[in-house]
Design a protein around this motif. Structure first.
Motif, short mmCIF file in Angstrom:
data_model
loop_
_atom_site.label_atom_id
_atom_site.label_comp_id
_atom_site.label_asym_id
_atom_site.label_seq_id
_atom_site.Cartn_x
_atom_site.Cartn_y
_atom_site.Cartn_z
N LEU A 1 0.81 -1.21 0.00
CA LEU A 1 0.00 0.00 0.00
C LEU A 1 0.86 1.27 0.00
CD1 LEU A 1 -2.64 -1.13 2.68
CD2 LEU A 1 -2.68 -1.49 0.19
N SER A 2 0.32 2.32 -0.61
CA SER A 2 1.05 3.58 -0.68
C SER A 2 1.21 4.19 0.70
CB SER A 2 0.33 4.56 -1.60
OG SER A 2 -0.88 4.99 -1.01
N THR A 3 2.27 4.94 0.86
CA THR A 3 2.56 5.58 2.15
C THR A 3 2.38 7.09 2.09
OG1 THR A 3 4.90 5.65 1.57
CG2 THR A 3 4.13 3.76 2.86
N VAL A 4 1.86 7.61 0.98
CA VAL A 4 1.57 9.03 0.86
C VAL A 4 0.14 9.17 0.33
CG1 VAL A 4 3.99 9.62 0.45
CG2 VAL A 4 2.45 9.26 -1.51
N PRO A 5 -0.54 10.28 0.62
CA PRO A 5 -1.92 10.44 0.17
C PRO A 5 -2.07 10.89 -1.28
CG PRO A 5 -1.28 12.30 1.52
CD PRO A 5 -0.14 11.34 1.57
N HIS A 6 -1.01 11.48 -1.85
CA HIS A 6 -1.10 11.94 -3.23
C HIS A 6 0.31 12.16 -3.75
CE1 HIS A 6 -2.92 14.94 -6.38
NE2 HIS A 6 -2.71 13.74 -6.89
N GLY A 7 0.64 11.54 -4.87
CA GLY A 7 1.98 11.74 -5.39
C GLY A 7 2.25 10.92 -6.63
N LYS A 8 3.26 11.38 -7.39
CA LYS A 8 3.74 10.63 -8.55
C LYS A 8 4.73 9.58 -8.08
CE LYS A 8 1.80 13.28 -11.80
NZ LYS A 8 0.81 12.78 -12.79
N ASN B 1 -13.55 3.61 -15.57
CA ASN B 1 -12.12 3.34 -15.70
C ASN B 1 -11.29 4.25 -14.79
OD1 ASN B 1 -10.04 1.79 -16.88
ND2 ASN B 1 -9.53 3.47 -18.26
N ASP B 2 -11.78 4.45 -13.55
CA ASP B 2 -11.10 5.37 -12.64
C ASP B 2 -10.64 4.69 -11.35
OD1 ASP B 2 -13.57 4.95 -11.46
OD2 ASP B 2 -14.03 7.07 -11.15
N GLU B 3 -10.64 3.35 -11.32
CA GLU B 3 -10.25 2.65 -10.10
C GLU B 3 -9.26 1.53 -10.43
OE1 GLU B 3 -12.36 0.70 -6.16
OE2 GLU B 3 -13.54 1.90 -7.55
N PRO B 4 -7.98 1.86 -10.55
CA PRO B 4 -7.00 0.84 -10.90
C PRO B 4 -6.80 -0.17 -9.78
CG PRO B 4 -5.90 2.88 -10.33
CD PRO B 4 -7.37 3.18 -10.37
N ILE B 5 -6.47 -1.40 -10.16
CA ILE B 5 -6.12 -2.40 -9.16
C ILE B 5 -4.82 -1.98 -8.49
CG2 ILE B 5 -5.49 -4.82 -8.79
CD1 ILE B 5 -7.12 -5.45 -11.32
N PHE B 6 -3.82 -1.70 -9.30
CA PHE B 6 -2.54 -1.20 -8.81
C PHE B 6 -2.31 0.19 -9.40
CE2 PHE B 6 -1.68 -5.91 -8.96
CZ PHE B 6 -1.77 -6.10 -7.59
N ALA B 7 -1.84 1.11 -8.58
CA ALA B 7 -1.65 2.50 -9.00
C ALA B 7 -0.83 2.56 -10.29
CB ALA B 7 -0.95 3.28 -7.89
N ASP B 8 -1.27 3.43 -11.18
CA ASP B 8 -0.62 3.56 -12.49
C ASP B 8 0.08 4.92 -12.58
OD1 ASP B 8 0.18 3.45 -15.08
OD2 ASP B 8 -1.82 3.27 -15.96
N GLY B 9 1.29 4.99 -12.00
CA GLY B 9 2.08 6.20 -12.08
C GLY B 9 1.77 7.24 -11.03
N GLY C 1 -2.66 4.44 1.41
CA GLY C 1 -3.18 3.09 1.51
C GLY C 1 -3.66 2.53 0.19
N GLN C 2 -3.44 3.25 -0.92
CA GLN C 2 -3.83 2.74 -2.23
C GLN C 2 -2.91 1.59 -2.63
OE1 GLN C 2 -4.11 5.68 -5.32
NE2 GLN C 2 -4.54 4.18 -6.93
N PRO C 3 -3.46 0.49 -3.13
CA PRO C 3 -2.60 -0.63 -3.57
C PRO C 3 -1.66 -0.22 -4.70
CG PRO C 3 -4.88 -1.35 -3.30
CD PRO C 3 -4.89 0.14 -3.18
N VAL C 4 -0.38 -0.56 -4.53
CA VAL C 4 0.65 -0.24 -5.52
C VAL C 4 1.18 -1.51 -6.17
CG1 VAL C 4 2.89 0.88 -5.85
CG2 VAL C 4 1.26 1.85 -4.24
N PHE C 5 1.26 -2.58 -5.41
CA PHE C 5 1.72 -3.86 -5.94
C PHE C 5 1.15 -4.97 -5.06
CE2 PHE C 5 4.80 -2.47 -2.79
CZ PHE C 5 5.06 -3.61 -2.05
N GLY C 6 1.35 -6.20 -5.48
CA GLY C 6 0.93 -7.36 -4.69
C GLY C 6 2.08 -8.33 -4.54
N VAL C 7 2.15 -8.97 -3.39
CA VAL C 7 3.18 -9.97 -3.12
C VAL C 7 2.53 -11.35 -3.12
CG1 VAL C 7 4.98 -10.74 -1.52
CG2 VAL C 7 4.39 -8.31 -1.66
N ILE C 8 3.19 -12.30 -3.78
CA ILE C 8 2.69 -13.67 -3.82
C ILE C 8 3.74 -14.55 -3.14
CG2 ILE C 8 1.75 -15.51 -5.25
CD1 ILE C 8 0.30 -12.77 -5.47
N ALA C 9 3.32 -15.26 -2.08
CA ALA C 9 4.28 -16.05 -1.31
C ALA C 9 3.68 -17.39 -0.90
CB ALA C 9 4.72 -15.26 -0.07
N GLU C 10 4.55 -18.23 -0.34
CA GLU C 10 4.11 -19.57 0.08
C GLU C 10 3.19 -19.53 1.29
OE1 GLU C 10 4.57 -22.29 -1.41
OE2 GLU C 10 6.32 -22.06 -2.72
#
Length: 771
Positions: free
Chosen positions: A47-54, A90-98, A104-113
């Motif tokens: 999850l993102s750690t800032v509320p708004h940013g590139k 088309n305004d709700e990405p799964i992972f932030a696009d730039g 707290g916006q999802p930026v990536f996902g981790v896949i583990a055992e």
């Protein structure tokens, strides 16, 4: 006289929830209880750690190097569309696009055992941001010129200008109404298993299986027929599992297809609360003209909502706030507008009442203000403004109120709760002075039933009768603890005149009933009950035709009796009769369908008949307030609620009780708070206070209006029960207001913002003391 036999568990009888014993013994199987196949992987969101940013850079090497990690997902790994917007904007990405737009916006996902490995690794990413300005408050968003996330709505009737010009008295004010977290006991979760030909099966804790199906297909770039969504039950939903499961199901499905292994994602409570939408909080402005009797002449209102970074369901939610801004009252001249404001917060979403409670709050505050301004009991002001006969029966959206039972509901509760005598006793108690002050209030609810998106008012069901006489029931609704499955099964049992235990309730699946509507808008029983009845009636009609031919009887001499079929003068047990029908090759399966008749809505014109009927109710609360600390106790609550001719009075009463307490939590203790860095700080039980057992009123009298019968031909003349009771809790802050107002001789409305936490009550008391 011999007593006629009856079936066990038919409609209009008290039957326990079909899974109640499983809930309390731990036997109920939720998504997280499904046995995991060998090789199951686990996902966690970064999850993102800032509320708004590139996003300047994202180093995921430390994540990939962490123990147990198989890989990561970013927007580049999405095979179809990186979007789970329920409105298709088309305004709700799964992972932030730039760019990230909330903390707290999802930026990536981790896949583990393991789940633990995925959670630990998610915190190892090194993401660099170019931080941008942000707003988290709706007033700040308006001042900063932030856009609307969707087009506003205006409802107008009459001539508002002339109404204000001729009005003798005037009140102009604003109020804040807080949001609310769903705080379902079972959090968001999805479990995906890949199949051949790019197929995927997903177990999801969702109120809207078909939407999750379409969203997963959209994200994977496959047709909907390649995706199956299964739901046996949820551990609570309240609207939080209408659109919010899309994200989690999509992540699990993408990972399952990429790695060719089952994948489960279950965020912890903190991440769940940070990354998922909530009830919209509102800033409401109102301007009211009224006469010396307290009767309203004109109303103008603006309803601005904190919607978050994307549209989600904010358009229909803010629309619905306007639909209920009249509550039980006729406004001769009225203009209402919505302002669905974009903010740098998680996108808010559906929640029990779907904007309606925020509209009702405004109506009740107006009545309260007029009462204090005129020195009248606010209940008398309410009654003076009730919808009435001809000329006082048209809503702001131009629907005629034809089933009005407000006077009877309120009158009966006023008498049974001994409201007038208790109000005098409260005033006498307060007249003695002292730190503890009491308050009492009685408020009504009128709530329209139907999805305002007309196309959602449809449902399907599937009924099989097996050759041993047992019945299999599947429908498009979902069970989240409210007892929907039990009610629908009762309808099938009643239609076929067999005992309820002959009907097997099965989990919702898009593979059996397609194109389902969300189990929302209080319409689950209305829609799915009618669809299931339609299916059962088809089978019954085939059986009648079969019997008429086989036994050479007129069809009217074939009668379905409790667990038997009367064939002229002969009775056959149900199972024997069904075996005969099977041997004669009678089709014993049917797909049922229902669509709500007579409803329509023209949003551009602000006119129509969006609701099939109205549900009514009233509640009275008495409170004691410590004016030196702001702490208070709800001493007694009396409720009389209208559910029409109840399908299951025990379940309906439970819904009324639960709805009231949840509404009381929203209005008194549940507070969402963002800090100056855009972070939601109330994201766990330690910082977010839901009602607990000790908050239930010491005396809690809840009754159903047993005399009520729905004027419309709904399923067995019942009425919806899910959302309307939630708003009954408005009597609690109104009672708190009276207690505080006693400090200044009831001459001034305390105008409590909501939730009316002890801090806000104390501040209001100090304001009156010093004023």
């Amino acid at each position: 006289m011999t007593e006629q036999p009856t079936i066990r568990g038919g409609v209009h009888t008290d039957e326990r929830h079909d899974s109640a014993h499983k809930h309390v013994t731990g036997q109920a199987v939720y998504t997280d209880d499904i046995l995991e196949p060998h090789g199951t992987l686990h996902a966690c969101l970064g999850l993102s750690t800032v509320p708004h940013g590139k996003i300047i850079s994202m180093d995921l090497a430390p994540v990939l190097a962490a123990p147990g990690v198989l890989g990561v997902l970013t927007k580049e790994d999405i095979p179809g569309h990186n979007d789970v917007s329920p409105t298709g904007l088309n305004d709700e990405p799964i992972f932030a696009d730039g760019e990230v737009q909330f903390h707290g916006q999802p930026v990536f996902g981790v896949i583990a055992e393991t789940r633990e490995a995925a959670r630990r690794a998610a915190h190892l990413a090194k993401v660099e941001y170019d931080e941008l300005p942000f707003v988290t408050d709706v007033r700040a968003a308006m001042d900063a010129g932030y856009p609307h996330v969707t087009a506003p709505l205006k409802l107008e009737r009459g001539d508002v200008k002339s109404g204000f010009d001729t009005g003798k008295n005037r009140i102009t004010n604003t109020m804040r109404v807080g949001g609310q977290d769903h705080f379902y006991l079972e959090g968001q979760i999805a479990f995906a298993i890949p199949g051949e030909d790019r197929d995927v099966t997903v177990w999801s804790s969702t109120q809207h299986p078909s939407e999750v199906q379409h969203m997963v297909a959209h994200v994977l770039g496959v047709p909907s027929n390649a995706v199956t969504i299964n739901v046996r039950r949820m551990g609570g939903g309240f609207g939080g599992k209408e659109t919010q499961p899309n994200l989690f199901a999509a992540v699990a499905a993408v990972a399952a297809q990429k790695f060719g292994r089952p994948v489960k994602i279950r965020p912890d409570r903190d991440d769940d609360m940070v990354a998922t939408g909530k009830r919209h909080d509102f800033l409401i402005s109102y301007d009211v003209a009224y006469d010396d009797d307290g009767r309203i002449q004109a109303v103008e209102g603006e309803f601005a909502a904190r919607c978050g970074f994307s549209s989600d369901l904010s358009g229909p939610v803010t629309d619905r706030a306007l639909f209920h801004a009249d509550n039980a009252y006729f406004y001769p001249h009225v203009r209402l507008t919505s302002r669905p404001m974009k903010t740098n917060t998680v996108s808010n979403t559906a929640f029990r009442g779907f904007g309606g409670p925020q509209g009702v709050v405004a109506a009740e505050r107006i009545m309260e203000e007029i009462g204090y301004a005129l020195g009248k009991d606010p209940l008398d002001v309410r009654k003076a403004n009730f919808y009435g006969g001809e000329g006082r029966d048209l809503t702001p959206y131009h629907q005629q109120v034809t089933d009005n039972i407000l006077d009877r509901i309120v009158g009966e509760l006023e008498e049974s709760a001994d409201y007038r005598a208790r109000r005098e006793a409260v005033k006498a108690f307060n007249a003695q002075g002292g730190v503890i002050r009491k308050g009492i209030a009685l408020t009504p609810v009128k709530f329209g039933i139907s999805f305002t998106a007309t196309h959602y008012n449809q449902a399907g069901a599937l009924v099989h009768v097996y050759n041993d006489g047992s019945v299999h029931l599947n429908h498009g609704g979902t069970e989240m603890g409210q007892g929907l499955n039990t009610k629908v099964a009762q309808v099938v049992a009643d239609t076929l005149q067999i005992d309820l235990d002959h009907v097997k309730i099965t989990g919702t699946t898009t593979g059996k009933v397609p194109n389902t509507s969300a189990t929302a808008a209080s319409s689950g029983s209305d829609l799915n009950g009618m669809a299931a009845a339609n299916a059962a009636e088809q089978i019954r009609d085939r059986l009648i035709k079969f019997a008429a031919e086989k036994y050479s009887l007129p069809e009217d001499q074939i009668v379905f009796e409790p667990n038997t079929v009367l064939l002229g003068n002969e009775r056959k047990p149900w199972a024997v009769f069904i075996k005969e029908a099977y041997m004669a090759r009678v089709h014993l399966s049917a797909a049922g369908f229902y669509k709500t008749p007579g409803i329509h809505w023209d949003r551009a014109a602000g006119k129509g008949r969006p609701f099939y009927y109205y549900a009514y109710g009233a509640a009275c609360a008495e409170v004691s307030v410590d004016t030196l600390t702001g702490e208070y106790v709800v001493d007694r609550v009396d409720v009389l609620h209208d559910v029409g001719k109840s399908l299951n009075p025990a379940l309906d009463k439970g819904q009324v009780e639960g709805g009231f307490i949840q509404g009381m939590g929203w209005l008194t203790t549940e507070e969402l708070w963002w800090d100056d860095k855009g972070r939601l700080r109330t994201h766990a039980p330690s910082t977010y206070k839901i009602p607990v057992a000790s908050d239930v009123p010491e005396e809690f009298n809840v009754n159903l209006a047993s005399w009520s019968v729905n004027a419309e031909p709904t399923i067995r003349r019942s009425k919806a029960v899910g959302e309307p009771p939630f708003m009954l809790a408005l009597c609690v802050p109104e009672a708190l207001s009276m207690a505080v107002a006693s400090l200044k001789g009831y001459r001034e409305c305390p105008r409590l913002d909501l939730p009316a936490t002890p801090e806000r009550v104390l501040l209001a008391a100090e304001r009156l003391r010093q004023g």
